[in-house]
Design a protein around this motif. Structure first.
Motif, PDB file in Angstrom:
ATOM      1  N   LYS A 194      -8.277  14.734  83.987  1.00 17.06           N
ATOM      2  CA  LYS A 194      -8.658  15.011  82.610  1.00 17.06           C
ATOM      3  C   LYS A 194      -7.842  16.160  82.028  1.00 17.06           C
ATOM      4  CE  LYS A 194     -13.363  13.224  83.122  1.00 17.06           C
ATOM      5  NZ  LYS A 194     -14.810  13.483  82.923  1.00 17.06           N
ATOM      6  N   GLN A 195      -6.557  16.130  82.347  1.00 16.10           N
ATOM      7  CA  GLN A 195      -5.625  17.125  81.843  1.00 16.10           C
ATOM      8  C   GLN A 195      -4.452  16.438  81.159  1.00 16.10           C
ATOM      9  OE1 GLN A 195      -4.365  19.611  85.077  1.00 16.10           O
ATOM     10  NE2 GLN A 195      -6.433  20.358  85.542  1.00 16.10           N
ATOM     11  N   LYS A 196      -3.799  17.141  80.265  1.00 16.33           N
ATOM     12  CA  LYS A 196      -2.621  16.621  79.609  1.00 16.33           C
ATOM     13  C   LYS A 196      -1.405  16.854  80.503  1.00 16.33           C
ATOM     14  CE  LYS A 196      -0.047  16.821  75.257  1.00 16.33           C
ATOM     15  NZ  LYS A 196       0.053  17.470  73.921  1.00 16.33           N
ATOM     16  N   PRO A 197      -0.567  15.827  80.731  1.00 19.68           N
ATOM     17  CA  PRO A 197       0.598  16.027  81.600  1.00 19.68           C
ATOM     18  C   PRO A 197       1.573  17.014  80.982  1.00 19.68           C
ATOM     19  CG  PRO A 197       0.719  13.898  80.500  1.00 19.68           C
ATOM     20  CD  PRO A 197      -0.637  14.452  80.210  1.00 19.68           C
ATOM     21  N   PRO A 198       2.279  17.788  81.817  1.00 26.45           N
ATOM     22  CA  PRO A 198       3.237  18.760  81.282  1.00 26.45           C
ATOM     23  C   PRO A 198       4.388  18.064  80.580  1.00 26.45           C
ATOM     24  CG  PRO A 198       3.508  18.520  83.660  1.00 26.45           C
ATOM     25  CD  PRO A 198       2.274  17.761  83.295  1.00 26.45           C
ATOM     26  N   ARG A 199       4.926  18.727  79.554  1.00 26.60           N
ATOM     27  CA  ARG A 199       6.082  18.190  78.857  1.00 26.60           C
ATOM     28  C   ARG A 199       7.297  18.279  79.761  1.00 26.60           C
ATOM     29  NH1 ARG A 199       5.665  18.055  73.180  1.00 26.60           N
ATOM     30  NH2 ARG A 199       7.854  18.631  72.939  1.00 26.60           N
ATOM     31  N   ARG A 200       8.099  17.229  79.741  1.00 25.47           N
ATOM     32  CA  ARG A 200       9.294  17.190  80.588  1.00 25.47           C
ATOM     33  C   ARG A 200      10.422  17.968  79.924  1.00 25.47           C
ATOM     34  NH1 ARG A 200      10.227  11.037  82.095  1.00 25.47           N
ATOM     35  NH2 ARG A 200      11.466  11.941  83.784  1.00 25.47           N
ATOM     36  N   GLU A 201      11.198  18.658  80.731  1.00 23.14           N
ATOM     37  CA  GLU A 201      12.302  19.435  80.222  1.00 23.14           C
ATOM     38  C   GLU A 201      13.633  18.788  80.598  1.00 23.14           C
ATOM     39  OE1 GLU A 201      11.990  23.404  81.612  1.00 23.14           O
ATOM     40  OE2 GLU A 201      10.417  23.962  80.179  1.00 23.14           O
ATOM     41  N   PHE A 202      14.603  18.945  79.747  1.00 24.59           N
ATOM     42  CA  PHE A 202      15.954  18.475  80.058  1.00 24.59           C
ATOM     43  C   PHE A 202      16.673  19.602  80.794  1.00 24.59           C
ATOM     44  CE2 PHE A 202      19.757  16.233  79.981  1.00 24.59           C
ATOM     45  CZ  PHE A 202      20.785  17.063  79.559  1.00 24.59           C
ATOM     46  N   LYS A 203      16.778  19.446  82.107  1.00 25.90           N
ATOM     47  CA  LYS A 203      17.395  20.473  82.943  1.00 25.90           C
ATOM     48  C   LYS A 203      18.134  19.769  84.080  1.00 25.90           C
ATOM     49  CE  LYS A 203      16.375  24.823  85.298  1.00 25.90           C
ATOM     50  NZ  LYS A 203      15.306  25.764  85.724  1.00 25.90           N
ATOM     51  N   PRO A 204      19.386  19.344  83.856  1.00 25.56           N
ATOM     52  CA  PRO A 204      20.135  18.618  84.892  1.00 25.56           C
ATOM     53  C   PRO A 204      20.286  19.445  86.170  1.00 25.56           C
ATOM     54  CG  PRO A 204      21.254  18.490  82.766  1.00 25.56           C
ATOM     55  CD  PRO A 204      20.183  19.520  82.627  1.00 25.56           C
ATOM     56  N   ARG A 205      20.064  18.817  87.297  1.00 23.97           N
ATOM     57  CA  ARG A 205      20.239  19.480  88.583  1.00 23.97           C
ATOM     58  C   ARG A 205      20.676  18.462  89.610  1.00 23.97           C
ATOM     59  NH1 ARG A 205      15.006  19.357  91.450  1.00 23.97           N
ATOM     60  NH2 ARG A 205      13.517  18.136  90.223  1.00 23.97           N
ATOM     61  N   GLY A 206      21.166  18.946  90.725  1.00 28.90           N
ATOM     62  CA  GLY A 206      21.603  18.056  91.788  1.00 28.90           C
ATOM     63  C   GLY A 206      22.709  17.127  91.332  1.00 28.90           C
ATOM     64  N   ALA A 207      22.544  15.852  91.623  1.00 24.54           N
ATOM     65  CA  ALA A 207      23.555  14.848  91.277  1.00 24.54           C
ATOM     66  C   ALA A 207      23.786  14.757  89.775  1.00 24.54           C
ATOM     67  CB  ALA A 207      23.145  13.485  91.825  1.00 24.54           C
ATOM     68  N   TYR A 208      22.780  15.138  88.985  1.00 26.79           N
ATOM     69  CA  TYR A 208      22.925  15.065  87.522  1.00 26.79           C
ATOM     70  C   TYR A 208      23.896  16.109  86.982  1.00 26.79           C
ATOM     71  CZ  TYR A 208      19.237  11.628  87.183  1.00 26.79           C
ATOM     72  OH  TYR A 208      18.507  10.469  87.298  1.00 26.79           O
ATOM     73  N   GLN A 209      24.320  17.044  87.811  1.00 30.09           N
ATOM     74  CA  GLN A 209      25.341  17.992  87.396  1.00 30.09           C
ATOM     75  C   GLN A 209      26.742  17.417  87.588  1.00 30.09           C
ATOM     76  OE1 GLN A 209      24.110  21.338  89.886  1.00 30.09           O
ATOM     77  NE2 GLN A 209      23.224  22.350  88.091  1.00 30.09           N
ATOM     78  N   LEU A 210      26.819  16.276  88.274  1.00 33.23           N
ATOM     79  CA  LEU A 210      28.106  15.624  88.524  1.00 33.23           C
ATOM     80  C   LEU A 210      28.305  14.383  87.668  1.00 33.23           C
ATOM     81  CD1 LEU A 210      28.112  15.871  92.436  1.00 33.23           C
ATOM     82  CD2 LEU A 210      29.196  17.438  90.800  1.00 33.23           C
ATOM     83  N   ILE A 211      27.262  13.573  87.525  1.00 35.24           N
ATOM     84  CA  ILE A 211      27.310  12.377  86.690  1.00 35.24           C
ATOM     85  C   ILE A 211      25.990  12.257  85.942  1.00 35.24           C
ATOM     86  CG2 ILE A 211      28.944  11.084  88.117  1.00 35.24           C
ATOM     87  CD1 ILE A 211      26.575   9.613  89.355  1.00 35.24           C
ATOM     88  N   ARG A 212      26.009  11.533  84.824  1.00 36.62           N
ATOM     89  CA  ARG A 212      24.805  11.431  83.994  1.00 36.62           C
ATOM     90  C   ARG A 212      23.843  10.349  84.473  1.00 36.62           C
ATOM     91  NH1 ARG A 212      28.682  11.448  79.670  1.00 36.62           N
ATOM     92  NH2 ARG A 212      28.063   9.346  79.006  1.00 36.62           N
ATOM     93  N   HIS A 213      24.338   9.372  85.246  1.00 36.09           N
ATOM     94  CA  HIS A 213      23.490   8.218  85.577  1.00 36.09           C
ATOM     95  C   HIS A 213      23.481   7.900  87.081  1.00 36.09           C
ATOM     96  CE1 HIS A 213      23.180   7.584  81.303  1.00 36.09           C
ATOM     97  NE2 HIS A 213      24.486   7.470  81.195  1.00 36.09           N
ATOM     98  N   PRO A 214      23.051   8.847  87.913  1.00 35.66           N
ATOM     99  CA  PRO A 214      23.024   8.569  89.359  1.00 35.66           C
ATOM    100  C   PRO A 214      22.040   7.477  89.757  1.00 35.66           C
ATOM    101  CG  PRO A 214      22.020  10.692  88.865  1.00 35.66           C
ATOM    102  CD  PRO A 214      22.670  10.236  87.611  1.00 35.66           C
ATOM    103  N   VAL A 215      20.939   7.311  88.998  1.00 36.63           N
ATOM    104  CA  VAL A 215      19.987   6.239  89.331  1.00 36.63           C
ATOM    105  C   VAL A 215      20.649   4.878  89.142  1.00 36.63           C
ATOM    106  CG1 VAL A 215      17.853   5.099  88.611  1.00 36.63           C
ATOM    107  CG2 VAL A 215      17.920   7.581  88.807  1.00 36.63           C
ATOM    108  N   TYR A 216      21.308   4.692  88.018  1.00 38.13           N
ATOM    109  CA  TYR A 216      21.967   3.416  87.747  1.00 38.13           C
ATOM    110  C   TYR A 216      23.117   3.165  88.723  1.00 38.13           C
ATOM    111  CZ  TYR A 216      19.401   3.269  83.317  1.00 38.13           C
ATOM    112  OH  TYR A 216      18.416   3.227  82.361  1.00 38.13           O
ATOM    113  N   LEU A 217      23.859   4.221  89.073  1.00 39.40           N
ATOM    114  CA  LEU A 217      24.951   4.062  90.026  1.00 39.40           C
ATOM    115  C   LEU A 217      24.415   3.637  91.391  1.00 39.40           C
ATOM    116  CD1 LEU A 217      27.964   4.330  90.672  1.00 39.40           C
ATOM    117  CD2 LEU A 217      27.540   6.740  91.240  1.00 39.40           C
ATOM    118  N   SER A 218      23.298   4.208  91.804  1.00 43.23           N
ATOM    119  CA  SER A 218      22.683   3.830  93.081  1.00 43.23           C
ATOM    120  C   SER A 218      22.260   2.367  93.066  1.00 43.23           C
ATOM    121  CB  SER A 218      21.466   4.718  93.362  1.00 43.23           C
ATOM    122  OG  SER A 218      21.820   6.073  93.404  1.00 43.23           O
TER     123      SER A 218
END
Length: 276
Positions: free
Chosen positions: A160-184
């Motif tokens: 019964k809580q509101k989920p936290p707002r997501r932040e745009f903060k690239p880390r890990g593989a996202y510092q090298l490419i923008r779409h590591p999920v799609y590449l995988s």
């Protein structure tokens, strides 16, 4: 039954329905991942043959369309008039899983092969395939796997809580490419020791969809995040070795590509699937 008791009854039944749907979604997700692994690893689950091109092509396209429609912000806006906001990601997961399960069990096989690796070549392809699974879950963990399968919004609804707002903060593989999920995921459909013609059709359709989906994701994040994401695009390519085009580094107004990071202000993102 008076108004107070009626309201309590609706609250209780709504709570039970929400809990049932939330946990059932997670079960469906696990089942789908299990079948997805074996389908991409070894090919068709069933034994159907004949007229495979039209059927298989249609199944691959149906999944892509269902997945895309659920990602459109207008779809969320319309459907959340009828379902609670915390359950939209769960609904997204259900639609994705059901479209995949239909594909798995209705897929038809072709006996023609483009290649069939054996020996050390087969072993190497298998290692790459398993590595892509590890990379996929690693990449999803960086952006929040719980938002992909609906668990995080459902979990906060349970509390019964509101989920936290997501932040745009690239880390890990996202510092090298923008779409590591799609590449995988590209690796999952390409790294197969036995490339039948029907699997090649699936690979071709999903490869095109993944690249187009990457472009659409960039557009969504530009809309939700703004200048911080455009600055990110100037610094980080969408995929390795891509230096030009919409999935390369974004050029600034002068036509140059940014050479080093800037101090763009981080901006919070709405809990839509913008960072997914």
């Amino acid at each position: 039954m008076d108004a107070t008791n009626s309201s309590r009854w609706h609250d209780v039944t709504g709570r039970i329905a929400g809990i049932t749907f939330g946990f059932a979604t997670q079960g469906l997700f696990l089942v789908t991942v299990w079948y997805l692994f074996w389908f991409l690893r070894d090919g068709s689950i069933g034994t159907r043959t004949g007229d495979w091109l039209l059927v298989d092509g249609g199944l691959a396209v149906i999944f892509a369309l269902a997945h895309s429609v659920m990602l459109v912000p207008q779809t969320r806006k319309h459907l959340t008039r009828w379902i609670p906001q915390p359950f939209y990601d769960s609904l997204f997961c259900v639609v994705t899983c059901l479209s995949l399960l239909v594909l798995f069990f209705c897929w038809r096989s072709s006996e023609s092969l483009l290649w069939s690796a054996t020996g050390w070549a087969e072993s190497l392809i298998r290692v790459c395939f398993y590595g892509c699974w590890a990379a996929l879950f690693y990449s999803l963990a960086l952006t929040g796997l719980g938002y992909q399968n609906g668990w995080t919004p459902f979990y906060y609804w349970l509390k019964k809580q509101k989920p936290p707002r997501r932040e745009f903060k690239p880390r890990g593989a996202y510092q090298l490419i923008r779409h590591p999920v799609y590449l995988s995921f590209l690796g999952l459909v390409w790294f197969t020791p036995r490339m039948s013609i029907d699997h090649a059709v699936l690979t071709a359709i999903w490869t095109g969809y993944i690249f187009y989906g990457s472009f659409l994701k960039d557009r969504r994040l530009e809309y939700f995040v703004g200048e911080a994401y455009r600055d990110y695009q100037r610094r980080v390519p969408g995929y390795p070795l891509l230096t030009r085009g919409p999935l390369g580094r974004r050029k600034d107004v002068s036509g140059n590509v940014a050479a080093r990071p800037s101090a763009a202000t981080e901006r919070k993102v709405e809990p839509e699937r913008a960072v997914a």
